[in-house]
Design a protein around this motif. Structure first.
Motif, PDB file in Angstrom:
ATOM      1  N   SER A  84      -5.761  -2.419  -2.372  1.00 55.02           N
ATOM      2  CA  SER A  84      -5.763  -3.114  -1.081  1.00 55.02           C
ATOM      3  C   SER A  84      -6.679  -2.531  -0.020  1.00 55.02           C
ATOM      4  O   SER A  84      -6.951  -3.187   0.988  1.00 55.02           O
ATOM      5  CB  SER A  84      -4.337  -3.132  -0.524  1.00 55.02           C
ATOM      6  OG  SER A  84      -3.887  -1.807  -0.249  1.00 55.02           O
ATOM      7  N   ASN A  85      -7.151  -1.300  -0.208  1.00 52.19           N
ATOM      8  CA  ASN A  85      -7.751  -0.570   0.900  1.00 52.19           C
ATOM      9  C   ASN A  85      -9.245  -0.330   0.672  1.00 52.19           C
ATOM     10  O   ASN A  85      -9.634   0.527  -0.116  1.00 52.19           O
ATOM     11  CB  ASN A  85      -7.007   0.758   1.068  1.00 52.19           C
ATOM     12  CG  ASN A  85      -7.349   1.472   2.348  1.00 52.19           C
ATOM     13  OD1 ASN A  85      -8.326   1.154   3.021  1.00 52.19           O
ATOM     14  ND2 ASN A  85      -6.537   2.463   2.696  1.00 52.19           N
TER      15      ASN A  85
ATOM     16  N   ARG B 168      -3.767 -11.532   0.724  1.00 58.42           N
ATOM     17  CA  ARG B 168      -2.499 -11.082   0.156  1.00 58.42           C
ATOM     18  C   ARG B 168      -1.333 -11.886   0.716  1.00 58.42           C
ATOM     19  O   ARG B 168      -0.389 -12.249  -0.005  1.00 58.42           O
ATOM     20  CB  ARG B 168      -2.303  -9.588   0.416  1.00 58.42           C
ATOM     21  CG  ARG B 168      -3.429  -8.720  -0.164  1.00 58.42           C
ATOM     22  CD  ARG B 168      -3.062  -7.248  -0.186  1.00 58.42           C
ATOM     23  NE  ARG B 168      -2.820  -6.687   1.132  1.00 58.42           N
ATOM     24  CZ  ARG B 168      -3.741  -6.142   1.917  1.00 58.42           C
ATOM     25  NH1 ARG B 168      -5.023  -6.108   1.515  1.00 58.42           N
ATOM     26  NH2 ARG B 168      -3.431  -5.626   3.095  1.00 58.42           N
ATOM     27  N   GLN B 169      -1.381 -12.185   2.002  1.00 61.93           N
ATOM     28  CA  GLN B 169      -0.326 -12.990   2.608  1.00 61.93           C
ATOM     29  C   GLN B 169      -0.300 -14.396   2.020  1.00 61.93           C
ATOM     30  O   GLN B 169       0.774 -14.951   1.741  1.00 61.93           O
ATOM     31  CB  GLN B 169      -0.527 -13.062   4.126  1.00 61.93           C
ATOM     32  CG  GLN B 169      -0.291 -11.749   4.848  1.00 61.93           C
ATOM     33  CD  GLN B 169      -0.619 -11.834   6.328  1.00 61.93           C
ATOM     34  OE1 GLN B 169      -1.336 -12.739   6.765  1.00 61.93           O
ATOM     35  NE2 GLN B 169      -0.101 -10.898   7.105  1.00 61.93           N
TER      36      GLN B 169
ATOM     37  N   PRO C  87       0.700  -4.724   0.294  1.00 62.14           N
ATOM     38  CA  PRO C  87      -0.127  -4.121  -0.756  1.00 62.14           C
ATOM     39  C   PRO C  87       0.450  -4.371  -2.154  1.00 62.14           C
ATOM     40  O   PRO C  87      -0.276  -4.377  -3.138  1.00 62.14           O
ATOM     41  CB  PRO C  87      -0.129  -2.636  -0.407  1.00 62.14           C
ATOM     42  CG  PRO C  87       1.111  -2.442   0.418  1.00 62.14           C
ATOM     43  CD  PRO C  87       1.292  -3.708   1.179  1.00 62.14           C
TER      44      PRO C  87
ATOM     45  N   TYR D 102      -2.771   2.186  -0.415  1.00 64.51           N
ATOM     46  CA  TYR D 102      -2.339   1.794   0.929  1.00 64.51           C
ATOM     47  C   TYR D 102      -2.259   3.023   1.823  1.00 64.51           C
ATOM     48  O   TYR D 102      -1.730   4.066   1.429  1.00 64.51           O
ATOM     49  CB  TYR D 102      -0.969   1.131   0.832  1.00 64.51           C
ATOM     50  CG  TYR D 102      -0.404   0.634   2.136  1.00 64.51           C
ATOM     51  CD1 TYR D 102      -0.980  -0.435   2.807  1.00 64.51           C
ATOM     52  CD2 TYR D 102       0.749   1.206   2.666  1.00 64.51           C
ATOM     53  CE1 TYR D 102      -0.440  -0.915   3.989  1.00 64.51           C
ATOM     54  CE2 TYR D 102       1.305   0.734   3.841  1.00 64.51           C
ATOM     55  CZ  TYR D 102       0.710  -0.324   4.511  1.00 64.51           C
ATOM     56  OH  TYR D 102       1.258  -0.799   5.670  1.00 64.51           O
TER      57      TYR D 102
ATOM     58  N   ARG E 238      -6.061  -8.656   4.123  1.00 63.54           N
ATOM     59  CA  ARG E 238      -4.616  -8.865   4.251  1.00 63.54           C
ATOM     60  C   ARG E 238      -4.253 -10.340   4.235  1.00 63.54           C
ATOM     61  O   ARG E 238      -3.212 -10.733   3.692  1.00 63.54           O
ATOM     62  CB  ARG E 238      -4.093  -8.212   5.535  1.00 63.54           C
ATOM     63  CG  ARG E 238      -2.586  -8.330   5.690  1.00 63.54           C
ATOM     64  CD  ARG E 238      -2.070  -7.565   6.891  1.00 63.54           C
ATOM     65  NE  ARG E 238      -2.462  -8.178   8.152  1.00 63.54           N
ATOM     66  CZ  ARG E 238      -2.004  -7.790   9.335  1.00 63.54           C
ATOM     67  NH1 ARG E 238      -1.168  -6.765   9.427  1.00 63.54           N
ATOM     68  NH2 ARG E 238      -2.401  -8.393  10.442  1.00 63.54           N
TER      69      ARG E 238
ATOM     70  N   ASN F  69      -1.361   3.819   5.981  1.00 62.87           N
ATOM     71  CA  ASN F  69      -0.974   3.302   7.288  1.00 62.87           C
ATOM     72  C   ASN F  69      -0.299   4.440   8.047  1.00 62.87           C
ATOM     73  O   ASN F  69       0.798   4.866   7.670  1.00 62.87           O
ATOM     74  CB  ASN F  69      -0.018   2.113   7.110  1.00 62.87           C
ATOM     75  CG  ASN F  69       0.381   1.467   8.423  1.00 62.87           C
ATOM     76  OD1 ASN F  69       0.545   2.128   9.438  1.00 62.87           O
ATOM     77  ND2 ASN F  69       0.563   0.149   8.390  1.00 62.87           N
TER      78      ASN F  69
ATOM     79  N   GLN G 232       4.000  -7.361   6.294  1.00 58.52           N
ATOM     80  CA  GLN G 232       2.788  -7.993   6.795  1.00 58.52           C
ATOM     81  C   GLN G 232       1.572  -7.609   5.955  1.00 58.52           C
ATOM     82  O   GLN G 232       0.721  -8.439   5.647  1.00 58.52           O
ATOM     83  CB  GLN G 232       2.545  -7.581   8.257  1.00 58.52           C
ATOM     84  CG  GLN G 232       3.542  -8.156   9.236  1.00 58.52           C
ATOM     85  CD  GLN G 232       3.471  -9.672   9.304  1.00 58.52           C
ATOM     86  OE1 GLN G 232       2.394 -10.251   9.402  1.00 58.52           O
ATOM     87  NE2 GLN G 232       4.624 -10.322   9.258  1.00 58.52           N
ATOM     88  N   ASP G 233       1.526  -6.345   5.553  1.00 52.09           N
ATOM     89  CA  ASP G 233       0.352  -5.850   4.832  1.00 52.09           C
ATOM     90  C   ASP G 233       0.390  -6.205   3.347  1.00 52.09           C
ATOM     91  O   ASP G 233      -0.666  -6.396   2.734  1.00 52.09           O
ATOM     92  CB  ASP G 233       0.237  -4.335   4.998  1.00 52.09           C
ATOM     93  CG  ASP G 233      -0.062  -3.936   6.437  1.00 52.09           C
ATOM     94  OD1 ASP G 233      -0.549  -4.787   7.200  1.00 52.09           O
ATOM     95  OD2 ASP G 233       0.186  -2.764   6.796  1.00 52.09           O
TER      96      ASP G 233
END
Length: 565
Positions: free
Chosen positions: A289-290, A305-306, A515, A478, A302, A480, A512-513
């Motif tokens: 994801s990053n 992914r959502q 991953p 990920y 993001r 954060n 929200q993210d």
């Protein structure tokens, strides 16, 4: 074998399968095979679950130990039931307490316990166990940091740590086999021994072993009065779902954990057969994801992914790939039923069953992903196309990929499934050399969310693409800072109310993210024959995680059984 058990086989190295002929011949020809007597003195059951090639190893510190080693032969201080949200059950300990700083753990051990060879068990055995782990890196699989382990008297042990260590509690109390000092003090290399004559405090001890299987017999010195009531337990193996089904219906096995097609139909025709389903692992789309960690592809956005999260028709996926046995997952990656008290926002308790195509399209439109002539979106010259890897032969996951490809196409996402060997698939995840990957996120050391969030979501448990993220770490790469700070704060206290505040912060970020994009809870199907033994776990009474291969739990189940009749 269920999907759940496949994941644990891969991660923990438990067992595979043997030939049906060898297993059934063993059952039919041995003097120790289960009979139909209701006399407790002759009671016996068979379990499907051992290694394809029996290599004797009863070392509780070895990754290749035989299945009964933990829980049946050796016991822990407490039992943690990961199938239910219940307090840990006292086993070889009766009480424990931390000092305010979380640097000293005092444990009160159970009195009146004997080892299977008749020698007394004391707090000194516990102190010896943890000192042995402290001094031998090769058997310290969890990386436990200890300053010292001392028995202050026959029933008190004090463990001292260099830093605040509240979060080590489940591993220390519930996942460490206590060993006898009078035996292991004579073993020169605790990592390499196979412990051929195991001495434990558990309900059974080894009776016999050969190349096809082994038999356990009741430990006459067992500390729980009147237990176990089943005298002998034989471990056998079955090769295929057809073989498992045939053995179950023929009464040749009493306890197995296998995915059997048309299970409800098979069970309904036999009054002595029952099963329990304990969905527990969250089947998920792992995303690299990053971009800052070297991930490349549309999945680093993001919004993509959502949109994938909302585009999934999970009800359909359950029918097609889960056999209708899968459970509902949570976007928090916790278990909705067991972990409800830890999920801060009720809206995050469960994933939606059906898709929200309109919402997925809206998210992608707003993020600038535009449909092309073929219906697939693109942005800045990048096509919204991603490869998803799974393991060759994992038919349920392969079915998931095929179905998800059609579902994602509706919102302009192209999914390209690819099948790899298990080694290549695993190495790709560990190294971050993938865009999307199908895998499952497990139970953790306890029901406390710390053990899910610390492993899967913190910067400390990941690495840049091309570097190893460990054996079960943050494969999504990920990172954060808000999550990192909240996980660290939750791990620095044993106050659940304070922990819940930090977990709420984490959940607000990760839902929200995304991953890891949750699909559903994999089924774990376990079957029982009640004609020789009763007292098995049920869907209404999951007093233990019932799978035959589950460490620690198998001992709890075996001590709960009674001869039928």
């Amino acid at each position: 074998m269920s999907l759940f058990s496949r994941r644990l086989v891969r991660r923990l190295g438990f067992f595979t399968v043997l030939s049906t002929a060898a297993a059934l011949t063993l059952t039919a020809c041995s003097d120790d095979s289960p009979g139909t007597s209701d006399n407790a003195a002759n009671s016996s059951i068979s379990i499907n679950g051992t290694a394809s090639t029996i290599v004797e190893n009863w070392n509780p510190f070895s990754p290749t130990q035989l299945q009964p080693t933990l829980g049946v032969i050796h016991e822990a201080l407490y039992y943690y039931n990961l199938a239910s949200d219940v307090p840990p059950r006292p086993m070889l300990a009766t009480a424990y307490s931390w000092d305010a700083a979380g640097k000293q753990l005092t444990i009160t051990t159970r009195e009146g316990v004997k080892w299977s060879d008749g020698q007394p068990f004391t707090a000194r055995d516990v102190a010896f166990t943890f000192e042995l782990i402290r001094k031998n890196k090769a058997i310290n699989g969890s990386g436990l940091a200890l300053t010292s382990a001392k028995a202050t008297d026959d029933k008190t042990v004090v463990l001292t740590f260099p830093t605040t260590s509240f979060t080590t509690e489940p591993g220390i109390l519930g996942n460490t086999a206590i060993i006898p000092e009078h035996v292991w003090s004579k073993i020169s290399d605790p990592a390499k021994t196979t412990n051929p004559n195991p001495v434990g405090t558990g309900p059974y001890k080894l009776k016999s072993l050969n190349a096809q299987g082994f038999v356990m017999e009741k430990n006459p010195n067992y500390w729980q009065p009147g237990k176990p009531q089943i005298q002998t337990v034989r471990y056998i193996t079955l090769a295929t779902a057809d073989a498992a089904s045939a053995a179950l219906t023929a009464g040749q096995v009493d306890w197995m954990s296998s995915y059997i097609p048309n299970l409800d139909k098979i069970i309904s025709g036999h009054k002595n057969l029952a099963y329990v389903n304990t969905p527990a692992l969250t089947a998920s789309i792992f995303t690299c994801s990053n971009a800052a960690m070297g991930c490349k592809g549309p999945q680093t956005d993001r919004a993509v992914r959502q949109a994938m999260y909302h585009a999934l028709n999970r009800d359909q996926l359950n029918k097609l790939a889960g056999g209708g046995f899968a459970g509902t997952a949570s976007p928090t990656l916790l278990l909705p039923d067991r972990d409800q008290k830890w999920i801060a926002d009720p809206a995050h308790l469960r994933t939606p069953g059906g898709p929200d195509v309109a919402k997925a399209n809206q998210i992608l439109d707003a993020a600038g992903w535009v449909r092309g002539a073929d219906g697939i979106r693109s942005k800045g010259g990048e096509r919204l196309s991603m490869r998803i890897q799974t393991v060759t032969g994992w038919s349920d996951f392969i079915s998931l990929n095929d179905a998800m490809a059609q579902q994602f196409k509706e919102v302009g996402i192209e999914l390209k499934p690819t099948q790899l060997s298990s080694n290549e698939w695993n190495n790709n995840q560990v190294q971050g050399k993938f865009q999307l990957s199908l895998d499952s996120i497990g139970l953790g050391a306890s029901s406390n969310p710390y053990f899910t969030y610390n492993g899967r979501y913190t910067s400390a448990t990941t690495a840049k693409v091309g570097e190893s993220a460990g054996t079960s770490g943050n494969y999504a790469r990920y990172s954060n800072p808000t999550v990192d700070q909240a996980v660290a704060a939750a791990g620095a206290t044993n106050d659940e109310n304070v922990q819940k505040q930090h977990y709420a912060t984490i959940q607000a970020q990760i839902v929200q993210d995304l991953p890891y994009i949750p699909i559903y809870l994999n089924s774990t199907l376990t079957q029982f024959n009640t004609s020789r033994a009763t007292g098995w776990p049920t869907n209404d009474n999951k007093y233990a995680f019932p799978a035959t291969w589950k460490s620690w739990d198998s001992g709890i189940v075996l001590t709960s059984l009674k001869p039928a009749g």
